[in-house]
Design a protein around this motif. Structure first.
Motif, PDB file in Angstrom:
ATOM      1  N   GLY A 130      51.808  -0.362  18.502  1.00 38.00           N
ATOM      2  CA  GLY A 130      51.579  -1.766  18.841  1.00 38.00           C
ATOM      3  C   GLY A 130      50.563  -1.933  19.945  1.00 38.00           C
ATOM      4  N   ILE A 131      50.624  -1.065  20.942  1.00 35.97           N
ATOM      5  CA  ILE A 131      49.674  -1.127  22.054  1.00 35.97           C
ATOM      6  C   ILE A 131      48.263  -0.821  21.566  1.00 35.97           C
ATOM      7  N   VAL A 132      48.123   0.243  20.787  1.00 37.57           N
ATOM      8  CA  VAL A 132      46.804   0.609  20.276  1.00 37.57           C
ATOM      9  C   VAL A 132      46.256  -0.498  19.374  1.00 37.57           C
ATOM     10  N   GLY A 133      47.121  -1.112  18.580  1.00 33.44           N
ATOM     11  CA  GLY A 133      46.671  -2.226  17.751  1.00 33.44           C
ATOM     12  C   GLY A 133      46.107  -3.376  18.564  1.00 33.44           C
ATOM     13  N   MET A 134      46.750  -3.676  19.698  1.00 33.01           N
ATOM     14  CA  MET A 134      46.237  -4.712  20.598  1.00 33.01           C
ATOM     15  C   MET A 134      44.875  -4.318  21.158  1.00 33.01           C
ATOM     16  N   LEU A 135      44.770  -3.099  21.663  1.00 32.92           N
ATOM     17  CA  LEU A 135      43.530  -2.649  22.278  1.00 32.92           C
ATOM     18  C   LEU A 135      42.387  -2.615  21.271  1.00 32.92           C
ATOM     19  N   ALA A 136      42.688  -2.186  20.061  1.00 36.42           N
ATOM     20  CA  ALA A 136      41.657  -2.086  19.039  1.00 36.42           C
ATOM     21  C   ALA A 136      41.169  -3.448  18.572  1.00 36.42           C
ATOM     22  N   GLY A 137      41.900  -4.505  18.890  1.00 34.86           N
ATOM     23  CA  GLY A 137      41.446  -5.851  18.548  1.00 34.86           C
ATOM     24  C   GLY A 137      40.247  -6.309  19.347  1.00 34.86           C
ATOM     25  N   ASN A 138      39.854  -5.504  20.358  1.00 35.71           N
ATOM     26  CA  ASN A 138      38.704  -5.864  21.191  1.00 35.71           C
ATOM     27  C   ASN A 138      37.396  -5.271  20.693  1.00 35.71           C
ATOM     28  N   THR A 139      37.418  -4.552  19.575  1.00 34.35           N
ATOM     29  CA  THR A 139      36.237  -3.794  19.164  1.00 34.35           C
ATOM     30  C   THR A 139      35.151  -4.656  18.532  1.00 34.35           C
ATOM     31  N   ASP A 140      35.419  -5.938  18.294  1.00 36.89           N
ATOM     32  CA  ASP A 140      34.390  -6.791  17.685  1.00 36.89           C
ATOM     33  C   ASP A 140      34.053  -8.001  18.546  1.00 36.89           C
ATOM     34  N   ILE A 141      34.253  -7.870  19.867  1.00 33.33           N
ATOM     35  CA  ILE A 141      33.902  -8.941  20.797  1.00 33.33           C
ATOM     36  C   ILE A 141      32.438  -8.813  21.190  1.00 33.33           C
ATOM     37  N   GLY A 142      31.735  -9.924  21.188  1.00 35.29           N
ATOM     38  CA  GLY A 142      30.355  -9.923  21.644  1.00 35.29           C
ATOM     39  C   GLY A 142      29.367  -9.705  20.519  1.00 35.29           C
ATOM     40  N   PRO A 143      28.092  -9.512  20.868  1.00 39.31           N
ATOM     41  CA  PRO A 143      27.047  -9.302  19.861  1.00 39.31           C
ATOM     42  C   PRO A 143      27.344  -8.096  18.979  1.00 39.31           C
ATOM     43  N   ALA A 144      26.723  -8.074  17.807  1.00 40.26           N
ATOM     44  CA  ALA A 144      27.030  -7.063  16.800  1.00 40.26           C
ATOM     45  C   ALA A 144      26.807  -5.643  17.287  1.00 40.26           C
ATOM     46  N   GLU A 145      25.838  -5.435  18.173  1.00 38.17           N
ATOM     47  CA  GLU A 145      25.546  -4.071  18.625  1.00 38.17           C
ATOM     48  C   GLU A 145      26.650  -3.485  19.504  1.00 38.17           C
ATOM     49  N   TYR A 146      27.662  -4.297  19.829  1.00 36.25           N
ATOM     50  CA  TYR A 146      28.796  -3.817  20.606  1.00 36.25           C
ATOM     51  C   TYR A 146      30.049  -3.637  19.759  1.00 36.25           C
ATOM     52  N   HIS A 147      29.961  -3.774  18.452  1.00 38.79           N
ATOM     53  CA  HIS A 147      31.121  -3.645  17.577  1.00 38.79           C
ATOM     54  C   HIS A 147      31.291  -2.186  17.161  1.00 38.79           C
ATOM     55  N   LEU A 148      32.499  -1.656  17.344  1.00 37.56           N
ATOM     56  CA  LEU A 148      32.797  -0.276  16.976  1.00 37.56           C
ATOM     57  C   LEU A 148      33.734  -0.216  15.782  1.00 37.56           C
ATOM     58  N   SER A 149      33.622   0.843  15.010  1.00 34.96           N
ATOM     59  CA  SER A 149      34.594   1.107  13.955  1.00 34.96           C
ATOM     60  C   SER A 149      35.919   1.500  14.590  1.00 34.96           C
ATOM     61  N   GLN A 150      36.992   1.424  13.823  1.00 24.21           N
ATOM     62  CA  GLN A 150      38.298   1.837  14.333  1.00 24.21           C
ATOM     63  C   GLN A 150      38.293   3.320  14.697  1.00 24.21           C
ATOM     64  N   ASP A 151      37.663   4.148  13.880  1.00 21.58           N
ATOM     65  CA  ASP A 151      37.608   5.580  14.191  1.00 21.58           C
ATOM     66  C   ASP A 151      36.819   5.843  15.465  1.00 21.58           C
ATOM     67  N   GLY A 152      35.810   5.031  15.714  1.00 18.93           N
ATOM     68  CA  GLY A 152      35.020   5.206  16.919  1.00 18.93           C
ATOM     69  C   GLY A 152      35.764   4.819  18.175  1.00 18.93           C
ATOM     70  N   PHE A 153      36.744   3.925  18.035  1.00 16.26           N
ATOM     71  CA  PHE A 153      37.469   3.422  19.193  1.00 16.26           C
ATOM     72  C   PHE A 153      38.809   4.128  19.401  1.00 16.26           C
ATOM     73  N   VAL A 154      39.585   4.291  18.343  1.00 11.06           N
ATOM     74  CA  VAL A 154      40.951   4.804  18.466  1.00 11.06           C
ATOM     75  C   VAL A 154      40.918   6.331  18.490  1.00 11.06           C
ATOM     76  N   ARG A 155      40.803   6.868  19.687  1.00 10.15           N
ATOM     77  CA  ARG A 155      40.677   8.312  19.888  1.00 10.15           C
ATOM     78  C   ARG A 155      40.881   8.604  21.368  1.00 10.15           C
ATOM     79  N   ASP A 156      40.706   9.834  21.759  1.00  7.25           N
ATOM     80  CA  ASP A 156      40.785  10.228  23.164  1.00  7.25           C
ATOM     81  C   ASP A 156      39.393  10.125  23.787  1.00  7.25           C
TER      82      ASP A 156
END
Length: 363
Positions: free
Chosen positions: A32-58
């Motif tokens: 649940g926590i990771v799901g919340m955090l990963a919801g921030n990956t598409d905020i802002g201009p397109a060049e700041y959007h990450l894939s889930q694999d790019g974000f959800v990792r160490d």
């Protein structure tokens, strides 16, 4: 518009999350926590959007440092480990704070972080103090075991007060407390800032920062800033709202100043929350921001919401926090002017290009 090239920018809360599934200790809550955090990956201009694999990792600490100092106009930052033991390492391991302080002592400061309901928290705090000389202590109002959750109050003399007393005994007189944003499927009441009143009144020699101030409970937080000289507002989580919805940000930000006016500006600290969200669009949006006049007028309370000047912005972006931690800005600038992050010139690197997520931008 304030010139970010000339402004001393101090990011007051930064992290390097370990969101890998192998780090889940309490799987339901960690997911649940990771799901919340990963919801921030598409905020802002397109060049700041990450894939889930790019974000959800160490995430490594060098990635956070590069995002701050190579990809944005940030000069210094405070790194905070995290004691959220729905994850094996707390989400941000204490060792990562020690690493940033060892590698970049002129760029970073750090906080210690403990869970007061976890056995051995006193020893953990002492070990962190020995490892990286923290500025203060970061707390979360939550305790996780492998299969349970329990909240706790900043006003609890049996749980919270021993932490404050231990901190003072160790020479640590700053406490940051996560509020406003509930983490995962937990009661929201634990994240209401009202219990900070009891802590601030009971420990007047400690400075308390409400983290995520205004993201929720903005009116209550505004009254706290007005009533307690030792309560401050850390704006982590609010600047992404500016990037996503400027009008809503304007209303919340004005609400925070509605009881303090001009004086309240000096109690606000900028934070991007990097690496959770990229710092650059947040900084650039705030450099240009002004209150819409109707918002400024309608949100006035016991004090008038001020027009934001460049001086106000410079205070929020770094000067306030520098004063809070006793940092001499001129000396700090001189120490970093020829370091590894300054040698690339004035041009910023592209978003995420200096991180392992370079190939995961999806915009």
């Amino acid at each position: 518009m304030v010139d970010l090239n000339e402004t001393f920018v101090y990011d007051s809360i930064t992290h390097a999350y370990n969101m890998a599934p192998s780090n889940y200790r309490n799987e339901r809550h960690a997911e649940g926590i990771v799901g919340m955090l990963a919801g921030n990956t598409d905020i802002g201009p397109a060049e700041y959007h990450l894939s889930q694999d790019g974000f959800v990792r160490d995430w490594g600490v060098e990635e956070t440092a590069n995002m701050l100092f190579r990809e944005s106009r940030t000069d210094m930052a405070t790194f905070q480990p995290v004691p959220m033991y729905a994850f094996h390492d707390g989400l941000v391991a204490n060792e990562k704070a020690a690493e940033v302080m060892d590698r970049w002592p002129d760029r970073f400061r750090a906080y210690a972080s403990v869970d007061p309901l976890r056995d051995g928290w006193e020893r953990a705090l002492e070990e962190q103090a020995d490892a990286f000389d923290p500025l203060g202590v970061k707390l979360y109002p939550s305790h996780w075991s492998e299969d349970t959750y329990e909240g706790w109050s900043m006003g609890d003399p049996e749980v919270a007060f021993p932490v404050f007393e231990k901190a003072v005994d160790m020479g640590l007189d700053r406490i940051d407390i996560h509020k406003a944003i509930p983490f995962g499927p937990v009661p929201r009441s634990d994240y209401h800032p009202g219990d900070v009143d009891v802590a601030a009144e009971s420990f007047p020699d400690i400075d308390f920062s409400i983290v995520h101030a205004g993201v929720a409970f903005a009116e209550e937080t505004a009254w706290q800033l007005a009533r307690f000289p030792n309560v401050y507002a850390n704006l982590e989580g609010l600047f992404p709202l500016l990037v996503a919805n400027e009008r809503r940000f304007a209303n919340v930000f004005a609400e925070l100043l509605s009881m303090t006016g001009e004086l309240g500006v000096e109690k606000l600290f900028y934070s991007s929350g990097a690496m959770s969200i990229h710092p650059r669009p947040q900084l650039e949006a705030f450099a240009e921001f002004q209150f819409p006049e109707d918002v400024r007028e309608s949100m006035g309370g016991t004090s008038e919401v001020p027009h934001l000047t460049d001086e106000h912005k410079r205070k929020i972006l770094g000067e306030n926090y520098a004063e809070f931690i006793g940092l001499d800005i001129d000396e700090a600038r001189s120490r970093i002017e020829d370091d590894e992050f300054s040698q690339g010139g004035d041009e910023l690197a592209a978003p995420y290009s200096t991180t392992q997520a370079a190939d995961e931008v999806v915009g």
